[in-house]
Scaffold this active site. Sequence first.
Site, mmCIF file in Angstrom:
data_model
loop_
_atom_site.group_PDB
_atom_site.id
_atom_site.type_symbol
_atom_site.label_atom_id
_atom_site.label_comp_id
_atom_site.label_asym_id
_atom_site.label_seq_id
_atom_site.Cartn_x
_atom_site.Cartn_y
_atom_site.Cartn_z
ATOM 1 N N CYS B 186 1.096 -1.402 0.004
ATOM 2 C CA CYS B 186 0.175 -0.241 0.672
ATOM 3 C C CYS B 186 0.541 1.152 0.366
ATOM 4 C CB CYS B 186 -1.077 -0.279 1.445
ATOM 5 S SG CYS B 186 -1.682 -1.602 1.863
ATOM 6 N N HIS B 190 1.558 5.225 -1.916
ATOM 7 C CA HIS B 190 0.475 5.372 -1.258
ATOM 8 C C HIS B 190 1.687 6.882 0.198
ATOM 9 C CE1 HIS B 190 -3.103 5.879 -3.214
ATOM 10 N NE2 HIS B 190 -3.004 4.053 -2.402
ATOM 11 N N ARG B 227 -12.712 -0.530 -0.710
ATOM 12 C CA ARG B 227 -12.070 0.340 -2.037
ATOM 13 C C ARG B 227 -11.083 -0.634 -1.925
ATOM 14 N NH1 ARG B 227 -9.360 0.450 -5.709
ATOM 15 N NH2 ARG B 227 -8.365 2.391 -6.995
ATOM 16 N N CYS B 231 -7.969 -2.415 -4.434
ATOM 17 C CA CYS B 231 -6.679 -2.126 -4.612
ATOM 18 C C CYS B 231 -6.091 -3.544 -4.415
ATOM 19 C CB CYS B 231 -5.934 -1.563 -3.600
ATOM 20 S SG CYS B 231 -6.097 0.540 -3.836
#
Lengths: 113, 273
Positions: B186, B190, B227, B231
């Site tokens: 992740c 991000h 969501r 992802c």
Amino acid sequence: MPRTAVAAALAACAIAVPALAQNSALDLFTRRDKGHCIACHQLPAGAGPETRADLGPKLEGARMRELGKPELRNAINDPMVANPETVMPPYGRHRVLEPAEIERLVEFLHALP
Amino acid sequence: MHCRSAAFVAAALFSAASFAAPDAVKGEIAARLKAQAPGIAAAEYVNGAAAFDTELRARVDENAAAGAASVEAGKKLWNAKFADGKSLGSCFPNGGRRVAASYPLYDPRLKRVVTLEMAVNQCRRAHKETFWEATDPATMGAALAYVRSLSNGVKVAVRVPAAAEDRFEQGRRLYFTRMGQRNFACASCHVQGAGKRYTDTPLSPAIGQATHWPVIRDDAPVTLQARMRECLELMGAAPFAAGSDELNHLEYFLTYLSNGLPLKANAWRPRSP
């Protein structure tokens, strides 16, 4: 149409269609289920779809040829060997792409304008 | 800070085999995001990808009312009487007003992290109603669209008591662990890639990411865990189930990072390219 005219027309087409468009590796570059390289990298104008992607560096032909085919091959196969921090997927090591597909991508990148 | 100690802090925060206090983790991520995008104020992080793209920001603003139908549907569900005469609103303080900003929370009795979705289903079970599927837009999504809108403007205030630090740590580890065929974490997108463009759209920063859920996409509410599952699929990983400890801990970690930022539920988002 006379044979010479057909030959001339074909020759004209061959000149008109950029060499890159004939390289089927563009689909490997753009498809989500293949390399999907287009998500992170921009191509030179005319070499493929235009995007503003910049998670990875813009791919310029001169830089690709400077790196050379062996390094391009290694980078696609497992970029973490050269840079453990990279976010680029290890396309060969994780079998996202077959060896023959990696070769097509190497040729495609090496021939970029 | 000396290079050696800086390297130690970075290793402590970004390796999968270490442990750091939640506020130190947040501070280090905030510093990293600031260094990568010094022109973006931390308060802008609540806008996610739109913080980095004025054109996208304008589209988000134009569609600010996109969640109205979901909020209205959620309000009906929230106030609907159960068979015993109670309602979802009866299970929460102030009928659910200003409660969303403290979720997920650690329940010392259950010894578990409880998300707002879990709290809704706990209420339904307590009143002998059926569970809602955690990512269903028509039920849980709509209810969340409503109850989270009752906390718009309230600053996120997720607490991590000492007993829950290991849950926070599990969420942090998962966020920084590379997964799936594409080998992304992740954090690859991000934290490391925040603000950069992937498929033409900027990547939202980890801080602020938890403030605007559910988002409204194609006129339907999409929950944070829905969501996250998308992802994970893009990463080429088998997604954890919504409501699993893995996603709950991930949400706990991620929401803590947004502490101090105001909730802004039902943000419009374009369809993924």
